[in-house]
Design an enzyme around this catalytic site. Sequence first.
Site, PDB file in Angstrom:
ATOM      1  N   SER A   1       3.094   0.495  -7.032  1.00 15.90           N
ATOM      2  CA  SER A   1       3.878  -0.406  -5.974  1.00 15.90           C
ATOM      3  C   SER A   1       4.501   0.281  -4.864  1.00 15.90           C
ATOM      4  O   SER A   1       5.303   1.158  -5.199  1.00 15.90           O
ATOM      5  CB  SER A   1       4.610  -1.293  -6.692  1.00 15.90           C
ATOM      6  OG  SER A   1       5.412  -2.093  -6.003  1.00 15.90           O
TER       7      SER A   1
ATOM      8  N   TYR B   1       2.430  -3.083   0.609  1.00 14.31           N
ATOM      9  CA  TYR B   1       3.099  -4.292   1.381  1.00 14.31           C
ATOM     10  C   TYR B   1       3.227  -3.737   2.740  1.00 14.31           C
ATOM     11  O   TYR B   1       4.151  -2.706   3.089  1.00 14.31           O
ATOM     12  CB  TYR B   1       4.512  -4.539   0.796  1.00 14.31           C
ATOM     13  CG  TYR B   1       4.512  -5.600  -0.334  1.00 14.31           C
ATOM     14  CD1 TYR B   1       3.838  -6.605  -0.293  1.00 14.31           C
ATOM     15  CD2 TYR B   1       5.039  -4.892  -1.599  1.00 14.31           C
ATOM     16  CE1 TYR B   1       4.015  -7.524  -1.483  1.00 14.31           C
ATOM     17  CE2 TYR B   1       5.069  -5.686  -2.634  1.00 14.31           C
ATOM     18  CZ  TYR B   1       4.604  -6.932  -2.582  1.00 14.31           C
ATOM     19  OH  TYR B   1       4.580  -7.803  -3.659  1.00 14.31           O
TER      20      TYR B   1
ATOM     21  N   THR C   1      -1.337  -6.339  -0.736  1.00 10.12           N
ATOM     22  CA  THR C   1      -0.828  -7.442  -1.172  1.00 10.12           C
ATOM     23  C   THR C   1      -0.582  -8.530   0.003  1.00 10.12           C
ATOM     24  O   THR C   1       0.486  -8.139   0.800  1.00 10.12           O
ATOM     25  CB  THR C   1       0.443  -7.500  -2.110  1.00 10.12           C
ATOM     26  OG1 THR C   1       0.288  -6.683  -3.508  1.00 10.12           O
ATOM     27  CG2 THR C   1       1.083  -8.936  -2.530  1.00 10.12           C
TER      28      THR C   1
ATOM     29  N   LYS D   1      -5.304  -8.331  -2.235  1.00 12.27           N
ATOM     30  CA  LYS D   1      -4.739  -8.676  -3.435  1.00 12.27           C
ATOM     31  C   LYS D   1      -4.097 -10.075  -3.133  1.00 12.27           C
ATOM     32  O   LYS D   1      -3.241 -10.123  -2.179  1.00 12.27           O
ATOM     33  CB  LYS D   1      -3.746  -7.894  -4.217  1.00 12.27           C
ATOM     34  CG  LYS D   1      -3.275  -8.525  -5.453  1.00 12.27           C
ATOM     35  CD  LYS D   1      -2.131  -7.237  -6.074  1.00 12.27           C
ATOM     36  CE  LYS D   1      -1.760  -7.780  -7.541  1.00 12.27           C
ATOM     37  NZ  LYS D   1      -0.972  -9.090  -7.148  1.00 12.27           N
TER      38      LYS D   1
ATOM     39  N   HIS E   1      -0.120 -14.265  -7.755  1.00 14.25           N
ATOM     40  CA  HIS E   1       1.050 -13.515  -8.053  1.00 14.25           C
ATOM     41  C   HIS E   1       1.812 -13.777  -9.436  1.00 14.25           C
ATOM     42  O   HIS E   1       3.079 -13.898  -9.540  1.00 14.25           O
ATOM     43  CB  HIS E   1       1.960 -13.801  -6.786  1.00 14.25           C
ATOM     44  CG  HIS E   1       2.587 -12.612  -6.534  1.00 14.25           C
ATOM     45  ND1 HIS E   1       2.065 -11.806  -5.622  1.00 14.25           N
ATOM     46  CD2 HIS E   1       3.889 -12.046  -6.702  1.00 14.25           C
ATOM     47  CE1 HIS E   1       3.130 -10.763  -5.246  1.00 14.25           C
ATOM     48  NE2 HIS E   1       4.142 -10.914  -5.922  1.00 14.25           N
TER      49      HIS E   1
END
Length: 369
Positions: free
Chosen positions: A121, A144, A170, A244, A268
């Site tokens: 992440s 992100y 994402t 995603k 999510h």
Amino acid sequence: MKAEHYVLPKLKKIPADVIAIGDYERLAKEYMPHGIYEYIAGGAGDDITLNRNRSAFDAIGMNKRVLRKFTQGTTAVTLSGDTFAWPMLVAPLAYQSLLHPEGELATVEAVNAVNMGMLTSTLSTVPLEDIAAQQQTPKWFQLYMQPDPEHTLDLVRRAENAGYTAIVVTVDAPVSGLRNRQQRAGFSLPSSVVAANLVNYPTSKTQSLSPGQSVLLNGLMADAPDWDDIQWLRQHTKLPVWIKGISHPQDAILASQSGCAGIVVSNHGGRTLDGLAPSIDLLPPIRNAVGEDFAILLDSGIRRGTDIFKAIALGANGVLIGRPVLNGLAVAGALGVAHSLTLLQQELELAMALTGCETINDITLDCIY
């Protein structure tokens, strides 16, 4: 107990009564302060989507075939040129040091032990480079996109240099969902838990607002990525780019037309917009929209190996595993994560054996009802 004053236990072992993923979920509340538990376990709003993610899987039955030949059984799949021993990867899970002193490195230890892929992440509490250095299985980086494009590009370059082989953007959480459960619990991240990958990027200033303009609609959303940003990203990396957070067939088509390598059908984990359909219900129309050859992963609601089987039968090439990893980490550290993932692997193999499916390609729509 306030997260700031919580001391994480260092020694972990699997409790004797843990034999399924649901046991970790049941015990997790005992191993986390209330605020952290509500942050991890809760969804958005009234948890409608969160709960439907599970009930939708439970409503799908399985068909059994017998007397099938098994000579070259395998669970392996290939995605974006990487071969995975199992059709599942650990989902991108933020702030894992909330649950264990070693954070993401404990999860990497488990991933290596059970030979599974993992998405690191952007919001990991261990730098992406340190995670990559420890991971021995295929490693993908979840991105992100940042308000400043230079910061986004720097994250991508760091991922490339560290040996990640795919970028997964994402896109379904440009702003945080309405997390009522964590609000009621008074949860906020302790000052000791930070997104290690972002510490060197100063906060970008949002544009000035005129009187009467919305901070959300005219401010925060003005910084949110759009399809032009996805095209820009693809022009700046040679790595395959996945999207995603797809929940609509038209967005799946746009992702395919944009040259993306694949998508993750996801709501999510029920943590953004309450009322979204379960991911597993979204999968068939999305698969129909993009055809058989476009790669699709699915997350949200996986708790059994049979859930993985059902997702593949309905058109997924594989799945992402989220909360079961966090619950295993909280209850028994790296050992708990490895055990949780092993349970899913064993249950998937058992489902394949008892439905007459020798390989992942044999899991088709006629295997379920």
